[in-house]
Scaffold this motif. Structure first.
Motif, short mmCIF file in Angstrom:
data_model
loop_
_atom_site.label_atom_id
_atom_site.label_comp_id
_atom_site.label_asym_id
_atom_site.label_seq_id
_atom_site.Cartn_x
_atom_site.Cartn_y
_atom_site.Cartn_z
N ILE A 40 48.66 -59.94 85.25
CA ILE A 40 50.07 -60.33 85.77
C ILE A 40 51.04 -60.34 85.06
CG2 ILE A 40 51.07 -62.60 86.70
CD1 ILE A 40 48.15 -63.89 86.96
N VAL A 41 52.26 -59.88 85.32
CA VAL A 41 53.37 -59.82 84.78
C VAL A 41 54.62 -60.70 85.33
CG1 VAL A 41 55.50 -58.24 83.89
CG2 VAL A 41 52.91 -57.46 83.77
N LEU A 42 55.17 -61.52 84.47
CA LEU A 42 56.34 -62.34 85.05
C LEU A 42 57.48 -61.77 84.07
CD1 LEU A 42 57.58 -64.56 86.40
CD2 LEU A 42 57.11 -66.22 84.55
N ALA A 43 58.51 -61.32 84.89
CA ALA A 43 59.70 -60.75 84.12
C ALA A 43 61.11 -61.06 84.97
CB ALA A 43 59.53 -59.29 84.38
N SER A 44 62.06 -60.89 84.16
CA SER A 44 63.33 -61.06 84.44
C SER A 44 63.60 -60.08 85.69
CB SER A 44 64.32 -61.01 83.57
OG SER A 44 64.47 -59.60 82.92
N ARG A 77 51.34 -56.11 75.19
CA ARG A 77 52.87 -56.20 75.27
C ARG A 77 53.21 -54.80 75.62
NH1 ARG A 77 56.14 -59.94 76.44
NH2 ARG A 77 58.28 -59.30 75.84
N ASN A 78 52.25 -53.61 74.75
CA ASN A 78 52.84 -52.20 75.15
C ASN A 78 52.63 -51.67 76.55
OD1 ASN A 78 53.40 -51.79 72.56
ND2 ASN A 78 51.50 -51.54 71.87
N ALA A 79 51.54 -52.43 77.07
CA ALA A 79 51.51 -52.17 78.50
C ALA A 79 52.22 -52.96 79.43
CB ALA A 79 50.04 -52.36 79.12
N ALA A 80 52.70 -54.20 79.12
CA ALA A 80 53.30 -55.20 79.97
C ALA A 80 54.94 -54.80 79.98
CB ALA A 80 53.22 -56.40 79.63
N ASP A 81 55.29 -54.22 78.99
CA ASP A 81 56.75 -53.88 78.78
C ASP A 81 57.06 -52.83 79.84
OD1 ASP A 81 57.57 -56.05 77.23
OD2 ASP A 81 57.67 -54.87 75.42
N PRO A 82 56.53 -51.69 79.72
CA PRO A 82 57.10 -50.57 80.95
C PRO A 82 56.54 -50.98 82.43
CG PRO A 82 55.21 -49.92 79.67
CD PRO A 82 55.82 -51.32 78.95
N LEU A 83 55.53 -51.83 82.47
CA LEU A 83 55.17 -52.37 83.72
C LEU A 83 56.32 -53.23 84.41
CD1 LEU A 83 53.43 -52.34 86.26
CD2 LEU A 83 52.18 -54.30 85.14
N GLY A 84 56.89 -54.03 83.56
CA GLY A 84 57.94 -54.95 83.93
C GLY A 84 59.10 -54.09 84.47
N ALA A 85 59.42 -53.08 83.65
CA ALA A 85 60.46 -52.44 84.18
C ALA A 85 60.23 -51.72 85.51
CB ALA A 85 60.86 -51.09 83.16
N ALA A 86 58.99 -51.05 85.55
CA ALA A 86 58.50 -50.71 86.94
C ALA A 86 58.57 -51.60 88.02
CB ALA A 86 57.16 -49.83 86.66
#
Length: 143
Positions: free
Chosen positions: A30-34, A47-56
């Protein structure tokens, strides 16, 4: 379990994601992002996987909103469901200025995931929301 907290993250958000993953068997991450893709909290990813996924995920939601405008009665986007060969991905707005993405095993009941995701967002939207950032124009060019 939720990953290490970074600035802007809270233990309460981590608890919500952990609870969701326990209720929805087959949750992979699960990713919760702005809404602009900055990760606030994640479950099941470092974190290394979550950050680009948040952008996608932000890009997916933005694209879906753009497509919705071509409908005769544009009512916005409720949820995006993408089926991959070995998992399903659900993306939804999550309060003002936020989004949530949930990946599940392919066999997980999609209707149940959609229901639980909608229930999570409705019951906790104020806590999931992201405040608008201050204008960056205050930065100056020099001492």
């Amino acid at each position: 379990m939720t990953e290490n907290l970074s600035p802007g993250q809270t233990k309460e958000l981590g608890f919500l994601l952990d609870d969701f993953a326990q209720r929805v068997q087959g949750t992979l991450y699960i990713v919760l992002a702005s809404s602009d893709g900055l990760v606030k909290q994640s479950f099941g990813l470092d974190r290394n996987a979550a950050d680009p996924l948040g952008a996608a995920l932000s890009g997916m939601l933005s694209l879906a909103k753009s497509i919705a405008k071509y409908n005769k009665r544009p009512l916005g986007v409720r949820q995006i469901v993408t089926e991959y060969p070995d998992f399903n991905l659900f993306v939804s707005a999550a309060g003002s200025g936020s989004l949530i993405g949930v990946a599940t095993e392919r066999e997980t009941d999609a209707a149940m995931v959609g229901y639980e995701l909608n229930a999570l967002v409705r019951s906790t939207a104020p806590h999931l929301s992201t405040a608008v950032r201050d204008d960056v124009a205050a930065v100056t060019d020099g001492p």
